[in-house]
Design a protein around this motif. Structure first.
Motif, PDB file in Angstrom:
ATOM      1  N   ARG A  98       0.805  -1.220   0.000  1.00 36.11           N
ATOM      2  CA  ARG A  98       0.000   0.000   0.000  1.00 36.11           C
ATOM      3  C   ARG A  98       0.838   1.271   0.000  1.00 36.11           C
ATOM      4  N   HIS A  99       2.066   1.186   0.472  1.00 38.96           N
ATOM      5  CA  HIS A  99       2.898   2.381   0.577  1.00 38.96           C
ATOM      6  C   HIS A  99       3.923   2.490  -0.556  1.00 38.96           C
ATOM      7  N   CYS A 100       3.792   1.650  -1.582  1.00 35.65           N
ATOM      8  CA  CYS A 100       4.635   1.824  -2.767  1.00 35.65           C
ATOM      9  C   CYS A 100       4.255   3.147  -3.436  1.00 35.65           C
ATOM     10  N   VAL A 101       5.240   3.844  -3.980  1.00 32.14           N
ATOM     11  CA  VAL A 101       5.014   5.169  -4.549  1.00 32.14           C
ATOM     12  C   VAL A 101       4.272   5.064  -5.873  1.00 32.14           C
ATOM     13  N   ASP A 102       3.238   5.903  -6.032  1.00 28.24           N
ATOM     14  CA  ASP A 102       2.475   5.934  -7.286  1.00 28.24           C
ATOM     15  C   ASP A 102       3.358   6.350  -8.457  1.00 28.24           C
ATOM     16  N   TRP A 103       3.038   5.876  -9.701  1.00 26.19           N
ATOM     17  CA  TRP A 103       2.020   4.873  -9.920  1.00 26.19           C
ATOM     18  C   TRP A 103       2.613   3.502  -9.640  1.00 26.19           C
ATOM     19  N   ALA A 104       1.819   2.654  -8.966  1.00 25.37           N
ATOM     20  CA  ALA A 104       2.307   1.314  -8.663  1.00 25.37           C
ATOM     21  C   ALA A 104       1.206   0.308  -8.946  1.00 25.37           C
ATOM     22  N   GLY A 105       1.565  -0.797  -9.568  1.00 22.42           N
ATOM     23  CA  GLY A 105       0.594  -1.833  -9.853  1.00 22.42           C
ATOM     24  C   GLY A 105       1.176  -2.902 -10.751  1.00 22.42           C
ATOM     25  N   ALA A 106       0.322  -3.814 -11.213  1.00 17.87           N
ATOM     26  CA  ALA A 106       0.806  -4.954 -11.989  1.00 17.87           C
ATOM     27  C   ALA A 106      -0.287  -5.464 -12.914  1.00 17.87           C
ATOM     28  N   VAL A 107       0.119  -6.151 -13.969  1.00 14.27           N
ATOM     29  CA  VAL A 107      -0.804  -6.825 -14.882  1.00 14.27           C
ATOM     30  C   VAL A 107      -0.244  -8.218 -15.166  1.00 14.27           C
ATOM     31  N   THR A 108      -1.129  -9.103 -15.612  1.00 13.55           N
ATOM     32  CA  THR A 108      -0.698 -10.457 -15.975  1.00 13.55           C
ATOM     33  C   THR A 108      -1.148 -10.783 -17.384  1.00 13.55           C
ATOM     34  N   GLY A 109      -0.479 -11.761 -17.976  1.00 12.51           N
ATOM     35  CA  GLY A 109      -0.860 -12.291 -19.272  1.00 12.51           C
ATOM     36  C   GLY A 109      -0.532 -13.764 -19.293  1.00 12.51           C
ATOM     37  N   GLU A 110      -0.727 -14.393 -20.416  1.00 10.17           N
ATOM     38  CA  GLU A 110      -0.446 -15.824 -20.544  1.00 10.17           C
ATOM     39  C   GLU A 110       1.044 -16.069 -20.383  1.00 10.17           C
ATOM     40  N   GLY A 111       1.448 -16.610 -19.226  1.00 10.77           N
ATOM     41  CA  GLY A 111       2.836 -16.944 -18.985  1.00 10.77           C
ATOM     42  C   GLY A 111       3.740 -15.776 -18.670  1.00 10.77           C
ATOM     43  N   PHE A 112       3.180 -14.632 -18.271  1.00  8.55           N
ATOM     44  CA  PHE A 112       4.040 -13.511 -17.899  1.00  8.55           C
ATOM     45  C   PHE A 112       3.340 -12.573 -16.930  1.00  8.55           C
ATOM     46  N   SER A 113       4.140 -11.764 -16.256  1.00 11.09           N
ATOM     47  CA  SER A 113       3.649 -10.755 -15.320  1.00 11.09           C
ATOM     48  C   SER A 113       4.486  -9.504 -15.489  1.00 11.09           C
ATOM     49  N   VAL A 114       3.843  -8.347 -15.417  1.00 11.71           N
ATOM     50  CA  VAL A 114       4.540  -7.066 -15.443  1.00 11.71           C
ATOM     51  C   VAL A 114       4.153  -6.305 -14.187  1.00 11.71           C
ATOM     52  N   ALA A 115       5.137  -5.791 -13.469  1.00  9.65           N
ATOM     53  CA  ALA A 115       4.870  -5.045 -12.241  1.00  9.65           C
ATOM     54  C   ALA A 115       5.810  -3.851 -12.164  1.00  9.65           C
ATOM     55  N   GLY A 116       5.311  -2.766 -11.580  1.00 13.20           N
ATOM     56  CA  GLY A 116       6.159  -1.593 -11.442  1.00 13.20           C
ATOM     57  C   GLY A 116       5.641  -0.635 -10.395  1.00 13.20           C
ATOM     58  N   ASN A 117       6.517   0.234  -9.964  1.00 13.07           N
ATOM     59  CA  ASN A 117       6.171   1.253  -8.987  1.00 13.07           C
ATOM     60  C   ASN A 117       7.002   2.497  -9.265  1.00 13.07           C
ATOM     61  N   MET A 118       6.529   3.639  -8.794  1.00 16.10           N
ATOM     62  CA  MET A 118       7.174   4.913  -9.056  1.00 16.10           C
ATOM     63  C   MET A 118       7.243   5.174 -10.563  1.00 16.10           C
TER      64      MET A 118
END
Length: 236
Positions: A98-118
């Protein structure tokens, strides 16, 4: 800080992590992978212990979502951390504190994940995912192309400094472990290192000791022949 893509190549079974940030030496602590086991990236206020412990849990057969829970639950600093994990079956686990700096979040796809913050915004992870999904290049090149798309969408909102590419497929050692620790254009440099690796390192690795051939190939003429054949195939 940081955005990354972790993935499993269904064709080869390889695992890869590509990552970039406005911070020194992102490849030192964030990306982790093991052949036949899985991959993960620990981000934001990094917890370096997640790497070794996470791979141990995956090696023991724990599913990626449960690995994420097991690692973050006892960590008092978890709300400042980001973690995503992929296992040998392609299952994904993600956590963004919850305290990761915006923008922070993630998405998934078939066999992969993307995540990032700040990040500059959600388009960074969305475009990273879209580029990986649509690319017809090799696995490693798809990972690099994904980061390039994320950077074009704004990347780390503070700027650029380091990037890394880690790929494991069949052996206990990595197929590729490329790091750009400090550079004005880290993704440009990462691509240069990737191309440089194809000159001798990648074809030489086919001669290294392996599970199938424990002694490897040590006939220098054969090694040079393979290097030349690889160069020819890249040029065609």
């Amino acid at each position: 800080m940081t955005w990354s893509i972790i993935a499993r190549d269904p064709a080869s079974g390889a695992f890869g992590v590509a990552i970039a940030t406005r911070f020194f030496a992102v490849g030192a602590l964030c990306p982790h992978a093991a052949s036949g086991i899985g991959a993960l990236s620990t981000q934001a206020l990094v917890n370096p212990h997640y790497g070794r412990h996470g791979l141990e849990l995956l090696r023991g057969g724990m599913a990626a979502p449960e690995v994420v829970k097991r690692l973050t639950a006892p960590d008092e600093g978890r709300e400042h951390r980001q973690l995503h994990v992929i296992d040998a079956s392609g299952r994904i686990g993600q956590f963004t504190g919850r305290h990761c700096v915006d923008w922070a979040g993630a998405v998934t796809g078939e066999g992969f994940s993307v995540a990032g913050n700040m990040l500059a915004g959600p388009r960074v992870v969305e475009e990273t995912a879209n580029a990986f999904r649509s690319s017809k290049k090799s696995f490693a090149e798809r990972l690099i192309a994904a980061l390039e798309a994320g950077e074009a969408a704004g990347g780390d909102k503070r700027g650029k400094q380091s990037a890394a590419l880690l790929v494991y497929s069949k052996e206990e050692y990595a197929d590729l472990n490329l790091r750009v620790d400090d550079h004005a254009e880290p993704l440009v440099e990462l691509k240069r290192l990737y191309e440089k690796a194809h000159e001798r390192f990648i074809p030489y690795l086919t001669c290294s000791p392996s599970k199938a051939r424990p002694a490897g190939i040590f006939d220098r003429q054969e090694i040079e022949k393979r290097i030349a054949e690889h160069a020819k195939s890249r040029a065609s």
